[in-house]
Each structure stands twice: as structure tokens, then as C-alpha cells.
Design a protein around this motif. Structure first.
Motif, PDB file in Angstrom:
ATOM      1  N   LEU A 155       2.506  -5.658  -5.781  1.00  0.00           N
ATOM      2  CA  LEU A 155       3.622  -5.451  -5.026  1.00  0.00           C
ATOM      3  C   LEU A 155       3.260  -6.297  -3.635  1.00  0.00           C
ATOM      4  O   LEU A 155       3.821  -7.219  -3.211  1.00  0.00           O
ATOM      5  N   ALA A 156       1.900  -6.020  -3.224  1.00  0.00           N
ATOM      6  CA  ALA A 156       1.586  -6.600  -1.997  1.00  0.00           C
ATOM      7  C   ALA A 156       1.402  -8.083  -1.996  1.00  0.00           C
ATOM      8  O   ALA A 156       1.601  -8.785  -1.096  1.00  0.00           O
ATOM      9  N   LYS A 157       0.949  -8.551  -3.144  1.00  0.00           N
ATOM     10  CA  LYS A 157       0.457 -10.043  -3.237  1.00  0.00           C
ATOM     11  C   LYS A 157       1.992 -10.752  -3.422  1.00  0.00           C
ATOM     12  O   LYS A 157       2.024 -11.544  -2.683  1.00  0.00           O
ATOM     13  N   VAL A 172      -3.500  -5.124   1.498  1.00  0.00           N
ATOM     14  CA  VAL A 172      -3.834  -3.828   0.657  1.00  0.00           C
ATOM     15  C   VAL A 172      -5.047  -3.390   1.410  1.00  0.00           C
ATOM     16  O   VAL A 172      -6.159  -4.022   1.303  1.00  0.00           O
ATOM     17  N   ILE A 173      -5.363  -1.767   1.510  1.00  0.00           N
ATOM     18  CA  ILE A 173      -6.487  -1.362   1.859  1.00  0.00           C
ATOM     19  C   ILE A 173      -6.851  -0.502   0.734  1.00  0.00           C
ATOM     20  O   ILE A 173      -6.023   0.213   0.322  1.00  0.00           O
ATOM     21  N   CYS A 174      -8.117  -0.700   0.254  1.00  0.00           N
ATOM     22  CA  CYS A 174      -8.574   0.273  -0.750  1.00  0.00           C
ATOM     23  C   CYS A 174      -9.669   1.201  -0.324  1.00  0.00           C
ATOM     24  O   CYS A 174     -10.710   0.601  -0.547  1.00  0.00           O
ATOM     25  N   VAL A 235      -4.183 -13.417   8.107  1.00  0.00           N
ATOM     26  CA  VAL A 235      -4.920 -12.739   6.880  1.00  0.00           C
ATOM     27  C   VAL A 235      -3.720 -11.907   6.279  1.00  0.00           C
ATOM     28  O   VAL A 235      -3.024 -11.249   6.789  1.00  0.00           O
ATOM     29  N   SER A 236      -3.615 -12.416   4.929  1.00  0.00           N
ATOM     30  CA  SER A 236      -2.357 -11.969   4.180  1.00  0.00           C
ATOM     31  C   SER A 236      -2.609 -12.061   2.836  1.00  0.00           C
ATOM     32  O   SER A 236      -3.328 -12.962   2.461  1.00  0.00           O
ATOM     33  N   GLY A 237      -2.003 -11.048   1.932  1.00  0.00           N
ATOM     34  CA  GLY A 237      -2.269 -11.106   0.546  1.00  0.00           C
ATOM     35  C   GLY A 237      -3.599 -10.851   0.093  1.00  0.00           C
ATOM     36  O   GLY A 237      -3.908 -11.014  -1.113  1.00  0.00           O
TER      37      GLY A 237
END
Length: 253
Positions: A155-157, A172-174, A235-237
Motif C-alpha cells: 500500500l505504502a509503495k 513505512v517503519i518496521c 525520502v519516499s517509498g
């Protein structure tokens, strides 16, 4: 940081640590949570909404209220999630599967759906989704959770590609294993499922990282503040683990 920030599941745990970190950085904070008691304990200058992230009607009303009071939204932290069942895949009930997917994946989708028009209107914004290292490596006996956490990465990508032309970033943070009550519940359930003690399961998680330890909620919060800041403006994706460097996602003791 002069930003308007919404954090789901922001009244406790990692979400509350995010809210505190953003507030300390100078942002205006709004927290949404199911727990009214926990919301009541939050600072009085924070915006607060008691709702279920799978309830689109409630979400629509909250975003309308945020827009009316703030005139827009700069950062959305999709942090709401549940652990789901701990069981072999053949023992997972379909209703439990659907509930886990709904909260972790549908909730993030619905929040992004209603935040996007506000951010598009201003030509800027940051969406952060909390996944898990289970969304990078898989997670035995946690099929619903792992599936949902992989799902939010897709979803985030996609959001990063779709919304990037409008100046909106999505990352996304994991988190790895986070010290606190929620992880204690996971440890207890896994101990039963694996026929181990709580301490054995804990050590298994810790030994599966190169740094040999659990992380703190503040570690995740610091990454969220960075990703929402101008320092991360390009910074994205991206999918960024805050986990003490997982080297063995399913350590055997």
C-alpha cells in the motif's frame, strides 16, 4: 517543526511515544484511539478522537473536524494495529483473520484515503505507516499479522508513486520487538504455542538481532519525526526497520 500531525492508536504504546516526540518537536498533535480512558490521560492541548479505524463513517467525520479546526493535515501516522491470533495456519479462524486484516490493513488504507485530499489541496504531506519486521521476513504461527504487515508495505509503495506528484511522501517503519505490555502479550501467547517459557521466547527474539536486544517505543518515534521532517524531504517509498538489525527472524533455542 510547525506541523499538524495525526497519529492513530496514539493514546498508548508506540503511538503515544510518537505523539510525545512530535509535540516535543513543536508539532500540533491529534491522536485517535479506541481507548477513551487512555485518551483522557493525554495532554489537554492534543486533539483527540475515540474511534475504530475500520469505521469509515467515524474516520470521515474526524478528518472533517481536523480540516475545520486546523485547515489541513501535514503528517498522518497510520499506527493502529492488533497482533491477531497466534496459531498454526490450519487453526486460524476466518473471523480472526478478517479482523486482523481489517485493523492493520484496511485501517491504514481508510486513513490514507481520507488524508490524501487534504494533503493534495496543499501540495504537500507525509504519510507514515507502521508495519513490522514480520512484514519483511514472515512470522511463523502469525499468518494474519504477517500478511497484513506485508500488505501495508505494498500500500505504502503504491501511495508513494500515486501521491508523489502532489508533493506527498509515504514511507513505512518496521519496528522489531518493542518493550512494553503489547509485546508481553505476544511473548505469553508464543510461550504457550511453542511450549517454552516467556524468558526463552524473549531471549529468542533478542538473540535474533545483531544488537541482541529489544527496542524502545522512543526509537520508533524518533524515526517517525525524522521521516516527517524536511530533512527527509526526498525520502519516499522506503521501508525502514527500527529493530536492532534482525539477522534471524525465527531464532530456534
Amino acid at each position: 517543526m510547525n506541523a499538524r500531525v495525526l497519529i492513530t492508536a496514539g493514546a498508548s504504546g508506540v503511538g503515544h511515544a510518537m505523539a510525545q516526540a512530535f509535540a516535543t518537536a513543536g508539532a500540533r498533535v491529534w491522536v485517535a484511539d479506541l481507548d477513551q480512558v487512555a485518551l483522557d490521560r493525554c495532554p489537554s492541548d492534543w486533539g483527540r478522537s475515540c474511534l475504530d479505524v475500520t469505521d469509515e463513517t467515524a474516520l470521515r467525520a474526524m478528518f472533517a473536524r481536523i480540516d475545520a479546526e486546523w485547515g489541513g493535515l501535514d503528517t498522518l501516522c497510520c499506527n493502529a494495529g492488533i497482533a491477531g491470533p497466534t496459531a498454526r495456519v490450519e487453526d486460524v479462524d476466518l473471523a480472526d483473520w478478517r479482523t486482523c486484516i481489517a485493523v492493520n490493513l484496511d485501517g491504514a488504507f481508510l486513513c490514507a484515503k481520507h488524508a490524501a485530499p487534504l494533503m493534495k489541496r496543499q501540495g504537500a504531506g507525509a504519510i507514515l505507516i507502521t508495519s513490522s519486521t514480520a512484514g519483511q521476513y514472515g512470522y511463523p504461527n502469525r499468518a494474519p499479522y504477517a500478511a497484513a504487515k506485508w500488505g501495508v508495505i505494498g500500500l505504502a509503495k503504491t501511495l508513494a508513486m500515486e501521491l508523489g506528484p502532489h508533493g506527498i511522501r509515504c514511507n513505512v517503519i518496521c519496528p522489531g520487538a518493542v518493550e512494553g505490555p503489547r509485546m508481553e502479550g505476544v511473548l505469553a501467547r508464543e510461550a504457550v504455542a511453542k511450549g517454552m517459557t516467556r524468558d526463552q521466547v524473549y531471549q529468542g527474539y533478542a538473540s535474533g538481532t545483531s544488537m541482541g536486544r529489544f527496542i524502545e517505543a522512543q526509537d520508533v518515534a524518533a524515526m517517525a519525526v525524522f521521516l516527517a521532517s524536511d530533512a527527509a524531504r526526498l525520502v519516499s517509498g522506503q521501508v525502514i526497520a527500527v529493530d536492532g538489525h534482525t539477522v534471524n527472524p525465527d531464532p530456534k533455542l
